[in-house]
Design a protein around this motif. Structure first.
Motif, PDB file in Angstrom:
ATOM      1  N   VAL A  47    -106.696  64.990 -17.396  1.00  0.00           N
ATOM      2  CA  VAL A  47    -107.654  65.860 -18.077  1.00  0.00           C
ATOM      3  C   VAL A  47    -109.067  65.601 -17.572  1.00  0.00           C
ATOM      4  O   VAL A  47    -109.875  66.541 -17.455  1.00  0.00           O
ATOM      5  CB  VAL A  47    -107.570  65.645 -19.601  1.00  0.00           C
ATOM      6  N   ALA A  48    -109.400  64.351 -17.260  1.00  0.00           N
ATOM      7  CA  ALA A  48    -110.733  64.027 -16.750  1.00  0.00           C
ATOM      8  C   ALA A  48    -111.012  64.754 -15.438  1.00  0.00           C
ATOM      9  O   ALA A  48    -112.133  65.243 -15.213  1.00  0.00           O
ATOM     10  CB  ALA A  48    -110.871  62.519 -16.559  1.00  0.00           C
ATOM     11  N   VAL A  49    -110.001  64.838 -14.567  1.00  0.00           N
ATOM     12  CA  VAL A  49    -110.181  65.554 -13.299  1.00  0.00           C
ATOM     13  C   VAL A  49    -110.444  67.031 -13.563  1.00  0.00           C
ATOM     14  O   VAL A  49    -111.364  67.635 -12.977  1.00  0.00           O
ATOM     15  CB  VAL A  49    -108.930  65.386 -12.410  1.00  0.00           C
ATOM     16  N   LEU A  50    -109.660  67.638 -14.456  1.00  0.00           N
ATOM     17  CA  LEU A  50    -109.858  69.053 -14.772  1.00  0.00           C
ATOM     18  C   LEU A  50    -111.217  69.285 -15.425  1.00  0.00           C
ATOM     19  O   LEU A  50    -111.905  70.274 -15.124  1.00  0.00           O
ATOM     20  CB  LEU A  50    -108.741  69.545 -15.696  1.00  0.00           C
ATOM     21  N   ALA A  51    -111.606  68.371 -16.328  1.00  0.00           N
ATOM     22  CA  ALA A  51    -112.894  68.514 -17.004  1.00  0.00           C
ATOM     23  C   ALA A  51    -114.048  68.438 -16.011  1.00  0.00           C
ATOM     24  O   ALA A  51    -115.034  69.189 -16.126  1.00  0.00           O
ATOM     25  CB  ALA A  51    -113.042  67.430 -18.071  1.00  0.00           C
ATOM     26  N   ALA A  52    -113.934  67.555 -15.027  1.00  0.00           N
ATOM     27  CA  ALA A  52    -114.984  67.436 -14.014  1.00  0.00           C
ATOM     28  C   ALA A  52    -115.132  68.738 -13.229  1.00  0.00           C
ATOM     29  O   ALA A  52    -116.254  69.188 -12.940  1.00  0.00           O
ATOM     30  CB  ALA A  52    -114.668  66.281 -13.072  1.00  0.00           C
ATOM     31  N   VAL A  53    -113.997  69.366 -12.898  1.00  0.00           N
ATOM     32  CA  VAL A  53    -114.049  70.643 -12.175  1.00  0.00           C
ATOM     33  C   VAL A  53    -114.687  71.721 -13.036  1.00  0.00           C
ATOM     34  O   VAL A  53    -115.559  72.480 -12.583  1.00  0.00           O
ATOM     35  CB  VAL A  53    -112.631  71.070 -11.743  1.00  0.00           C
ATOM     36  N   LEU A  54    -114.274  71.804 -14.306  1.00  0.00           N
ATOM     37  CA  LEU A  54    -114.790  72.845 -15.194  1.00  0.00           C
ATOM     38  C   LEU A  54    -116.269  72.643 -15.503  1.00  0.00           C
ATOM     39  O   LEU A  54    -117.020  73.626 -15.654  1.00  0.00           O
ATOM     40  CB  LEU A  54    -113.971  72.866 -16.485  1.00  0.00           C
ATOM     41  N   LEU A  55    -116.708  71.395 -15.585  1.00  0.00           N
ATOM     42  CA  LEU A  55    -118.133  71.137 -15.781  1.00  0.00           C
ATOM     43  C   LEU A  55    -118.938  71.582 -14.552  1.00  0.00           C
ATOM     44  O   LEU A  55    -120.059  72.080 -14.676  1.00  0.00           O
ATOM     45  CB  LEU A  55    -118.365  69.646 -16.049  1.00  0.00           C
ATOM     46  N   THR A  56    -118.333  71.401 -13.381  1.00  0.00           N
ATOM     47  CA  THR A  56    -119.001  71.817 -12.150  1.00  0.00           C
ATOM     48  C   THR A  56    -119.130  73.333 -12.063  1.00  0.00           C
ATOM     49  O   THR A  56    -120.168  73.867 -11.659  1.00  0.00           O
ATOM     50  CB  THR A  56    -118.235  71.296 -10.923  1.00  0.00           C
ATOM     51  N   THR A  57    -118.078  74.053 -12.454  1.00  0.00           N
ATOM     52  CA  THR A  57    -118.083  75.514 -12.370  1.00  0.00           C
ATOM     53  C   THR A  57    -118.699  76.174 -13.598  1.00  0.00           C
ATOM     54  O   THR A  57    -118.969  77.376 -13.587  1.00  0.00           O
ATOM     55  CB  THR A  57    -116.654  76.059 -12.200  1.00  0.00           C
ATOM     56  N   GLY A  58    -118.873  75.392 -14.682  1.00  0.00           N
ATOM     57  CA  GLY A  58    -119.369  75.972 -15.915  1.00  0.00           C
ATOM     58  C   GLY A  58    -118.328  76.812 -16.629  1.00  0.00           C
ATOM     59  O   GLY A  58    -118.661  77.590 -17.530  1.00  0.00           O
ATOM     60  N   GLY A  59    -117.075  76.675 -16.229  1.00  0.00           N
ATOM     61  CA  GLY A  59    -116.017  77.451 -16.854  1.00  0.00           C
ATOM     62  C   GLY A  59    -115.976  78.902 -16.416  1.00  0.00           C
ATOM     63  O   GLY A  59    -115.317  79.726 -17.050  1.00  0.00           O
ATOM     64  N   GLU A  60    -116.684  79.198 -15.330  1.00  0.00           N
ATOM     65  CA  GLU A  60    -116.694  80.562 -14.804  1.00  0.00           C
ATOM     66  C   GLU A  60    -116.186  80.563 -13.369  1.00  0.00           C
ATOM     67  O   GLU A  60    -116.631  79.752 -12.538  1.00  0.00           O
ATOM     68  CB  GLU A  60    -118.110  81.141 -14.842  1.00  0.00           C
ATOM     69  N   PRO A  61    -115.246  81.441 -13.049  1.00  0.00           N
ATOM     70  CA  PRO A  61    -114.707  81.468 -11.678  1.00  0.00           C
ATOM     71  C   PRO A  61    -115.750  81.985 -10.692  1.00  0.00           C
ATOM     72  O   PRO A  61    -116.585  82.824 -11.043  1.00  0.00           O
ATOM     73  CB  PRO A  61    -113.525  82.436 -11.796  1.00  0.00           C
ATOM     74  N   PRO A  62    -115.734  81.482  -9.459  1.00  0.00           N
ATOM     75  CA  PRO A  62    -116.667  81.996  -8.450  1.00  0.00           C
ATOM     76  C   PRO A  62    -116.314  83.427  -8.055  1.00  0.00           C
ATOM     77  O   PRO A  62    -115.169  83.860  -8.216  1.00  0.00           O
ATOM     78  CB  PRO A  62    -116.469  81.036  -7.270  1.00  0.00           C
TER      79      PRO A  62
END
Length: 220
Positions: A47-62
Motif C-alpha cells: 500500500v505504501a508503494v501505491l500511496a507514493a504513486v498516488l501522492l505523486t500524481t495527485g490521484g489524477e491520471p496524466p
C-alpha cells in the motif's frame, strides 16, 4: 488499467518464491501469528508503494500522450523486457543444470526460517515481494483517477488479489490446521521441486503481457 492490474495482481499472488517462503513461515512454531505479521507487513509495504504513486500524481491520471503517460508506458515496457529476459535466463540455466531435482535455495531457506521471530517474519515480507511486478503495478496505478469510485475499487481489489494466496493459506491454516499442514506440506514439496519451471512461466507470461500492452499504448 483494470485488466493490467488484474493480471499483475495474479502474477504477484502466485509468484513461487514468496508463496514458498510463506508456506515455510506457516510451518514454523507459532506460524499462524507469524503468517499474520508477514501479511500485514506485506500489505503495508504494498500500500505504501501505491500511496507514493498516488501522492505523486495527485490521484489524477496524466493526459494521453503526455510525457508522464509515455514514461509510464516506457517503464512498463522496460519491466516487461526485464521479466522476459529473467524468465529466459532461468530457463536456460535450468536446461544447463538439468533441473530435475529440488532447488537448493528452498532447503537453505527452510533451515533459516525454522526459528524465525515475529520481527523477522515482518522483515521478510517486503524482501520477498516480486519487486519487478510490484513496480509494474505502480506504473499502471499512474492512470488511476481517485475521483471515480471504479478506480478506487480497482485499487482495493488489486491489493486483495495480489495478497489472495497468502490470505487463503493463512485462513486455511487457522481454521483447519491439521488438513492445512498436510496439504501445504505437499504444496511446499511441489514448489521446491518445480520452482524454476513456475518462475519461468510466471516471468514470461507477465513479461510478454507487459511488453505487448506497453507497445500498444506507446504506438496508439
Amino acid at each position: 488499467m483494470v485488466l493490467d492490474l488484474v493480471l499483475i495482481g495474479l502474477a504477484i499472488a502466485v509468484f513461487p518464491l514468496s508463496v514458498t517462503a510463506f508456506v515455510l513461515v506457516l510451518s514454523t512454531e507459532g506460524g499462524i501469528w507469524k503468517g499474520l505479521v508477514f501479511i500485514l507487513s506485506w500489505l503495508a509495504c504494498f500500500v505504501a508503494v501505491l500511496a507514493a504513486v498516488l501522492l505523486t500524481t495527485g490521484g489524477e491520471p496524466p493526459a494521453p500522450d503526455s510525457p508522464p503517460s509515455t514514461a509510464s508506458s516506457a517503464v512498463k515496457l522496460a519491466i516487461g523486457v526485464g521479466l522476459v529476459g529473467y524468465g529466459w535466463y532461468r530457463h536456460v540455466r535450468r536446461g544447463r543444470t538439468g533441473g530435475n531435482g529440488p532447488s537448493a535455495s528452498p532447503g537453505g531457506l527452510t533451515a533459516r526460517l525454522d526459528r524465525i521471530s515475529l520481527w523477522t517474519a515482518a522483515g521478510l515480507a517486503p524482501l520477498l515481494q516480486p519487486w519487478g511486478l510490484v513496480a509494474a503495478g505502480a506504473a499502471t496505478v499512474v492512470d488511476a483517477d481517485l475521483s471515480e469510485t471504479s478506480s478506487t475499487l480497482a485499487l482495493f481489489a488489486y491489493c486483495v488479489l495480489a495478497t489472495s494466496s497468502l490470505l487463503a493459506m493463512e485462513v486455511y491454516a487457522t481454521f483447519a490446521p491439521a488438513s492445512a499442514r498436510a496439504r501445504l506440506g505437499r504444496l511446499r514439496v511441489w514448489l521446491q521441486t518445480h520452482q524454476d519451471q513456475a518462475i519461468v512461466a510466471v516471468a514470461l507470461a507477465a513479461g510478454l503481457f507487459l511488453v505487448g500492452r506497453s507497445i500498444h499504448q506507446l504506438v496508439s
